[in-house]
Write an enzyme that holds these catalytic residues in place. Structure first.
Site, mmCIF file in Angstrom:
data_model
loop_
_atom_site.group_PDB
_atom_site.id
_atom_site.type_symbol
_atom_site.label_atom_id
_atom_site.label_comp_id
_atom_site.label_asym_id
_atom_site.label_seq_id
_atom_site.Cartn_x
_atom_site.Cartn_y
_atom_site.Cartn_z
ATOM 1 N N TYR A 109 47.634 42.865 38.272
ATOM 2 C CA TYR A 109 48.114 44.251 38.366
ATOM 3 C C TYR A 109 47.282 45.102 37.419
ATOM 4 C CZ TYR A 109 50.974 48.418 37.850
ATOM 5 O OH TYR A 109 51.397 49.725 37.825
ATOM 6 N N GLU A 200 46.987 53.183 40.818
ATOM 7 C CA GLU A 200 47.660 51.884 40.707
ATOM 8 C C GLU A 200 47.012 50.898 41.667
ATOM 9 O OE1 GLU A 200 52.200 50.468 40.228
ATOM 10 O OE2 GLU A 200 51.760 51.391 42.170
#
Length: 391
Positions: A109, A200
């Site tokens: 991530y 993101e």
């Protein structure tokens, strides 16, 4: 302003960020042609909506062969995709992204955003890619890595390098440290140059052939900087936004729909937030955030009423105006006009203080609207009345 995944990947590719080969498709025929052009044994058919959790909702399908692409594209295109971010009503899928499949070795991530408390851009990363970062924060906060960036010098290569080691990329292959560092530097550069509020990447993957690839991405732009990016502004997809919010934006109003039943009309974002807080304090639920701004006119006020009353959940409207540049008597005139012009049936609680407030209350008292328009002495009384009426 949010954009679709396929649009975000095109932007990141300009900065040298590795993304899978792919193309947006707006019909079944386009999806099949794109899959054929890719000449890949495995393709991924991905729904394009402004929401996360698409895979869990059935909006992402790995497809082996053109027959599987057809089957999955037909199933996803036009479906009402429900995720944890769309709400139970879901979002209709009108676009697809057809891209090459990659063999994943490790999911990570990564995101770039602004930490308003620290007043700095921060890189967030975790070895737990593919999961919602909120879930990781709740269950394994020690697995979230934060790198704060000094705004005067920006992201330094040594910081990106340290982040790559913190993500244990070297344990997969030491040859991947430099590519990962380059990706982090490029993503930060894209964030700054494009005036983003969020980039993101979830997941950022290490492939079996030792590549660092952005498999899924979300980009949100800072609305206040869009005047500098006409090309990015053109990426806006109004179909993905609440129709009331789109209409409000076109009218110069700041409106966000919520789930409650007390409509709010306030001048000033801070006062609007405070108004919603005090409504909840007295047991009510705000139906919206609506800031009419510091230069509202009678027409603006009437437009705000039309927006609020189009929400069928609204049972009462609370108006909280602190008159400075906005004159209270002008707001009162707009409220009275709204009652007459749009045949307003639900009750309104009115709290006006500041410039020409006495003239405003005189207008209200002489309006003949009676109990439909109630005057409150202070915000606490206004909130109590609104909650009582809404119930």
């Amino acid at each position: 302003m949010k954009i679709h995944e396929y649009q975000a990947k095109l932007i990141l590719a300009k900065y040298g960020v590795p993304v899978p080969k792919g193309k947006a498709a707006f019909s079944l025929d386009e999806a099949l042609k794109t899959a054929d052009d890719l000449k890949m044994e495995v393709c991924v058919v991905k729904a394009q909506i402004h929401a996360g959790g698409r895979g869990k909702g059935g909006g992402v399908k790995v497809s082996k062969g053109i027959a599987a692409v057809r089957e999955n594209a037909e199933a996803i295109l036009g479906m009402q995709l429900v995720t944890h971010q769309t709400g139970p009503e879901g979002q209709k899928v009108k676009k697809l992204l057809i891209e090459e499949g990659v063999e994943i070795r490790k999911e990570l991530y990564f995101s770039v955003l602004v930490d308003r408390g620290m007043q700095r851009v921060v890189l967030l990363a975790s070895t737990e890619g593919g999961m919602d970062i909120e879930e990781v924060a709740a269950n394994s906060p020690q697995k979230i890595i934060k790198v704060f960036i000094d705004p005067s010098i920006g992201l330094r290569p040594y910081q990106a390098n340290e982040l790559a080691f913190a993500l244990k990329i070297h344990e997969i292959s030491s040859n991947l440290i430099r590519p990962a560092t380059s990706v982090f530097m490029s993503l930060y550069k894209a964030f700054v140059n494009e005036d983003c509020s969020l980039i993101e990447i979830n997941p950022l993957v290490i492939t079996s052939d030792e590549r660092v690839v952005v498999l899924d991405t979300k980009i949100t732009f800072d609305d206040n900087a869009l005047f500098r990016h006409e090309g990015n502004l053109a990426l806006k997809d109004s179909d993905e936004e609440d129709p009331l919010e789109v209409e409000a934006s076109e009218a110069g109003l700041n409106y966000i729909k919520l789930d409650g039943n007390i409509g709010c009309m306030v001048n000033g974002a801070g006062l609007a937030m405070g108004t919603m807080d005090i409504i909840k304090t007295y047991g009510g639920e705000p139906a919206n955030f609506l800031d009419v701004g510091g230069s509202a006119t009678r027409e603006t006020v009437e437009k705000a009423f039309r927006l609020i009353t189009r929400d069928p959940n609204v049972k009462c409207i609370l108006i909280n105006i602190f008159g400075g540049i906005v004159r209270c008597d002008m707001v009162a005139s707009g409220v009275i006009a709204a009652f007459k012009n749009i045949m307003l049936q639900i009750p309104v609680v009115l709290r006006l203080e500041g410039t020409n407030s006495e003239e405003a209350y005189k207008l209200v008292s002489e309006s003949g609207l009676g109990e439909r328009l109630q005057i409150a002495d202070g915000i606490q009384q206004a909130a109590k009345k609104a909650v009582s009426v809404s119930k």
